[in-house]
Write a protein that holds these residues in place. Structure first.
Motif, PDB file in Angstrom:
ATOM      1  N   PHE B 206     -20.930  20.028 -10.530  1.00  0.00           N
ATOM      2  CA  PHE B 206     -21.626  19.240  -9.384  1.00  0.00           C
ATOM      3  C   PHE B 206     -23.001  18.853  -9.699  1.00  0.00           C
ATOM      4  CE2 PHE B 206     -23.676  18.538  -5.179  1.00  0.00           C
ATOM      5  CZ  PHE B 206     -22.799  17.511  -4.707  1.00  0.00           C
ATOM      6  N   ILE B 207     -23.745  19.710  -9.799  1.00  0.00           N
ATOM      7  CA  ILE B 207     -25.192  19.713 -10.040  1.00  0.00           C
ATOM      8  C   ILE B 207     -25.636  19.155 -11.461  1.00  0.00           C
ATOM      9  CG2 ILE B 207     -27.415  21.140 -10.680  1.00  0.00           C
ATOM     10  CD1 ILE B 207     -26.386  23.180  -8.936  1.00  0.00           C
ATOM     11  N   LEU B 209     -23.460  16.950 -13.186  1.00  0.00           N
ATOM     12  CA  LEU B 209     -22.830  15.590 -13.239  1.00  0.00           C
ATOM     13  C   LEU B 209     -23.837  14.834 -12.455  1.00  0.00           C
ATOM     14  CD1 LEU B 209     -19.046  16.251 -13.279  1.00  0.00           C
ATOM     15  CD2 LEU B 209     -20.467  15.434 -15.217  1.00  0.00           C
ATOM     16  N   ASN B 210     -24.071  15.249 -11.307  1.00  0.00           N
ATOM     17  CA  ASN B 210     -24.888  14.252 -10.473  1.00  0.00           C
ATOM     18  C   ASN B 210     -26.498  14.206 -10.921  1.00  0.00           C
ATOM     19  OD1 ASN B 210     -23.132  14.048  -8.554  1.00  0.00           O
ATOM     20  ND2 ASN B 210     -23.527  14.906  -7.097  1.00  0.00           N
ATOM     21  N   LEU B 211     -26.808  15.193 -11.585  1.00  0.00           N
ATOM     22  CA  LEU B 211     -28.225  15.065 -12.013  1.00  0.00           C
ATOM     23  C   LEU B 211     -28.301  14.122 -13.441  1.00  0.00           C
ATOM     24  CD1 LEU B 211     -31.154  16.302 -12.266  1.00  0.00           C
ATOM     25  CD2 LEU B 211     -30.181  17.452 -14.180  1.00  0.00           C
ATOM     26  N   GLN B 213     -26.303  11.431 -13.619  1.00  0.00           N
ATOM     27  CA  GLN B 213     -26.051  10.200 -13.025  1.00  0.00           C
ATOM     28  C   GLN B 213     -27.129   9.661 -11.995  1.00  0.00           C
ATOM     29  OE1 GLN B 213     -21.820  10.950 -11.863  1.00  0.00           O
ATOM     30  NE2 GLN B 213     -21.240  10.887 -14.097  1.00  0.00           N
ATOM     31  N   SER B 214     -28.203  10.284 -12.122  1.00  0.00           N
ATOM     32  CA  SER B 214     -29.229   9.873 -11.142  1.00  0.00           C
ATOM     33  C   SER B 214     -30.544   9.522 -11.866  1.00  0.00           C
ATOM     34  CB  SER B 214     -29.396  11.281 -10.173  1.00  0.00           C
ATOM     35  OG  SER B 214     -30.520  11.980 -11.171  1.00  0.00           O
ATOM     36  N   ARG B 215     -31.459   8.978 -11.334  1.00  0.00           N
ATOM     37  CA  ARG B 215     -32.686   8.628 -11.733  1.00  0.00           C
ATOM     38  C   ARG B 215     -33.354   9.526 -12.726  1.00  0.00           C
ATOM     39  NH1 ARG B 215     -37.686   9.837  -9.564  1.00  0.00           N
ATOM     40  NH2 ARG B 215     -39.498   8.590 -10.279  1.00  0.00           N
ATOM     41  N   ASP B 216     -33.336  10.910 -12.447  1.00  0.00           N
ATOM     42  CA  ASP B 216     -33.784  12.060 -13.115  1.00  0.00           C
ATOM     43  C   ASP B 216     -33.222  11.970 -14.487  1.00  0.00           C
ATOM     44  OD1 ASP B 216     -35.940  12.649 -11.276  1.00  0.00           O
ATOM     45  OD2 ASP B 216     -34.470  14.083 -10.226  1.00  0.00           O
ATOM     46  N   ARG B 218     -31.200   9.803 -15.991  1.00  0.00           N
ATOM     47  CA  ARG B 218     -31.734   8.655 -16.756  1.00  0.00           C
ATOM     48  C   ARG B 218     -32.952   8.919 -17.501  1.00  0.00           C
ATOM     49  NH1 ARG B 218     -29.886   5.293 -12.758  1.00  0.00           N
ATOM     50  NH2 ARG B 218     -32.040   5.297 -12.015  1.00  0.00           N
ATOM     51  N   MET B 243     -37.606  20.292 -16.457  1.00  0.00           N
ATOM     52  CA  MET B 243     -36.617  20.200 -15.359  1.00  0.00           C
ATOM     53  C   MET B 243     -35.339  20.314 -16.105  1.00  0.00           C
ATOM     54  SD  MET B 243     -35.309  16.920 -13.132  1.00  0.00           S
ATOM     55  CE  MET B 243     -36.902  16.667 -12.128  1.00  0.00           C
ATOM     56  N   ILE B 247     -33.189  23.943 -15.430  1.00  0.00           N
ATOM     57  CA  ILE B 247     -31.724  24.060 -14.696  1.00  0.00           C
ATOM     58  C   ILE B 247     -30.802  24.335 -15.505  1.00  0.00           C
ATOM     59  CG2 ILE B 247     -30.176  22.236 -13.632  1.00  0.00           C
ATOM     60  CD1 ILE B 247     -32.530  20.530 -12.758  1.00  0.00           C
TER      61      ILE B 247
END
Lengths: 252, 360
Positions: B206-207, B209-211, B213-216, B218, B243, B247
């Motif tokens: 979750f962490i 994949l969502n990371l 697919q977000s601005r960060d 990219r 970052m 992580i």
């Protein structure tokens, strides 16, 4: 007052003075050209303006703000965007994402909002998508938004690079040999695009170019550089007919 | 406008498939367990499976998404394991409820590994490619070796540290040695279960994949693809590299917590926290596909199960393991194989059938 004011800009690499007391003043909305033989220091000036190199002497002012010696990031935020002589796209990202990286600093949400998909994530992403598609449409790239950037043909990669630069909402756009490697048709189309960008975005553009047809066709003023020194400066037609310039660069 | 929503939903669908695979795997294992069809050997592998999957996913964030080669991943796992085991042992007598203590241990393991990720990342991420790989390799080894000479004890005065021997702790009567140098930490509560492992794997996915697919995410991938261009559009290179790296380290720490609480004795040895381990995690990532989160998870599971499934073949099992490695490598990376898979992928066959229908 001029948008970009450069005074006595100099940099040395070892004993070589790559740029020597360069001066230029570019008004808002101007299309300004920087020409000169290979190795004259044109790209070095771009690198100085964007903070890749720190000048050993001189002053750079953008819109009245002193940005001399600032970092690349600060200068990007201050409002200078650029393209590169050898295209530098984010190859494994989609065309849309390339532009969205350009929108990075003007559309923010926290890392936590991104991971936990908070409402600000959806709101901001939606806004970024819309803005990116708008920009892509300007360059007729909206149909290829889902393509990987590396799969675009050469000419369209150049356009995408300009779109990405514009996404950072710059005041001044630096184009490093935008017509390099283009055929006459593509160059013609590029000239229209550059004109269009200037008018549509009310943009100030400084460009390096070897294609004299393009330079004569779109630049209002020129600086000619030779061995790091300024050889001539002024209205395009005057500069291109200057005997010194013809001797050093254009050939008799 | 249409394709934007299409793109978002494409990501959502892809993520759902990834989570779905994990849940189906969990269900299948539960059924096998309930019907008693799982050997004790396989039962013992369930927690390590989750652990390796978490490690593979977390390393893929550094190698595939950030694009930096790190060979010290086992070191971060080691930090997470020891920090959490120390915490669990230290709190064991305080009467803290076991469940809360374990959750706290997971958070502490992740946090400590994350902090080490930042501390190591600051000097190391200035390097690139081979140099970065060598320095991270060294850091992994240093962490493992420091753990082997670290003595920590507790008595009525509080905590005592030494790098020499347990005697040098000068503990008062009634004091206990918690970390005993080369003997490590003994008596860690065995709280890791398959269910907790699966939950932690899902949280990791979750962490990550969502990371991505977000601005960060990219920004991180932009740095990977072209650092100079990323800088020119105002991306803070140091921030995003750190970052991703920290992580990734924190999630490796979570895998370490799982490891530490699966055994009653935690010792830092070359085989669990040495560079062999780091290389093995890298093998999962490379075989599963650099930057392919789901693939690296599946590769970790297959390659962990394989040697055990082949145990009956005794002499040949490592030979078969090697052949599978080579075949997976070819299938995943050979251009011809890639083109073949592309051509006969389910999605493309469906698309072709659709166009064929339209033509008719």
């Amino acid at each position: 007052m001029a948008l970009l004011e450069v005074k006595d800009l100099s940099i040395s690499f070892g004993g070589l003075r790559a740029v020597d007391d360069f001066n230029v003043s570019i008004e808002k909305g101007q299309l300004y050209g920087l020409i000169g033989p290979n190795g004259a220091g044109k790209t070095t000036i771009f690198n100085l303006l964007t903070g890749v190199y720190k000048p050993s002497k001189g002053k750079i002012e953008l819109d009245g703000k002193n940005i001399t010696g600032h970092s690349t990031i600060e200068i990007s935020k201050a409002g200078i965007a650029r393209t590169f002589q050898n295209i530098r796209l984010f190859d494994k990202l989609t065309v849309l994402d390339n532009v969205k990286v350009g929108l990075h600093n003007h559309n923010r949400y926290s890392t936590a909002a991104g991971i936990f998909r908070l409402p600000t994530f959806y709101r901001t992403e939606k806004r970024m998508n819309e803005r990116a598609m708008e920009l892509l449409k300007v360059f007729d790239l909206d149909g290829e938004a889902d393509y990987l950037a590396s799969n675009l043909p050469y000419g369209r990669q150049r356009k995408l690079e300009i779109a990405r630069a514009l996404a950072t909402e710059p005041k001044l756009l630096l184009l490093d040999e935008p017509a390099a490697g283009m055929n006459p048709n593509e160059t013609k189309e590029l000239m229209d695009t550059i004109h269009f960008v200037r008018d549509r975005f009310d943009m100030t553009i400084l460009l390096i170019e070897h294609d004299m047809k393009l330079v004569a066709g779109i630049c209002e003023e020129l600086s000619v550089l030779n061995f790091g020194k300024e050889l001539a400066q002024g209205k395009t037609s005057d500069v291109l007919n200057d005997p010194e310039v013809i001797k050093a660069y254009l050939g008799e | 406008m249409i394709h934007m929503t299409a793109k978002l939903s494409k990501n959502v669908r892809s993520n759902a498939i990834t989570y779905g695979i994990v849940l189906v795997f969990y269900a299948v294992v539960q059924i096998l367990l309930a019907t008693g069809n799982l050997s004790s050997l396989m039962r013992g592998l369930l927690v390590p499976l989750c652990m390796y999957a978490i490690l593979a996913v977390s390393l893929n964030l550094t190698v595939g998404i950030l694009g930096e080669l790190s060979l010290g991943h086992a070191g971060f796992m080691c930090v997470g394991a020891f920090a959490s085991a120390f915490f669990s042992k230290y709190m064991a007598e305080t009467g803290m409820p076991a469940g809360i203590r374990f959750v706290a241990a997971i958070l502490i393991g992740a946090l400590m590994a994350g902090i080490f990720g930042i501390l190591i990342g600051i000097p190391v991420l200035r390097l690139k490619g081979d140099y970065l790989a060598i320095v991270t390799l060294a850091f992994g080894e240093i962490i493992k070796n420091v753990m082997n000479v670290l003595f920590i004890g507790k008595d009525s005065d509080g905590l005592h540290f030494s790098m020499n021997s347990a005697v040098d702790l000068h503990l008062k009567e009634g004091g206990t040695v918690i970390v005993n140098g080369p003997q490590g930490i003994t008596g860690t509560p065995n709280q890791s279960t398959f269910t907790i492992g699966i939950i932690l794997l899902l949280i990791t996915l979750f962490i990550v994949l969502n990371l991505i697919q977000s601005r960060d995410g990219r920004a991180i991938m932009a740095i990977r693809d072209n650092r100079i261009a990323a800088e020119s559009v105002g991306i803070n290179i140091t921030k995003y590299k750190l970052m991703a790296f920290s992580i990734s380290a924190a999630l490796a720490g979570v895998a370490g917590v799982l490891y530490a609480h699966n055994l009653s004795t935690l010792i830092a040895q070359p085989k669990n926290f040495g560079y062999n381990m780091s290389i093995m995690i890298l093998v999962y990532v490379v075989l599963g596909g650099i930057g392919n989160i789901r693939g690296s998870m599946i590769a970790a599971v297959i390659l962990t199960l394989l040697p055990e499934l082949l145990r009956g073949l005794n002499d040949y099992r490592m030979l078969i393991y090697a052949i599978v490695l080579i075949v997976m490598m070819i299938v995943n990376w050979n251009p011809t194989c890639k083109a073949f898979r592309e051509k006969y992928s389910f999605r493309n066959i469906k698309a072709r059938m659709k166009t064929a229908k339209e033509v008719r």
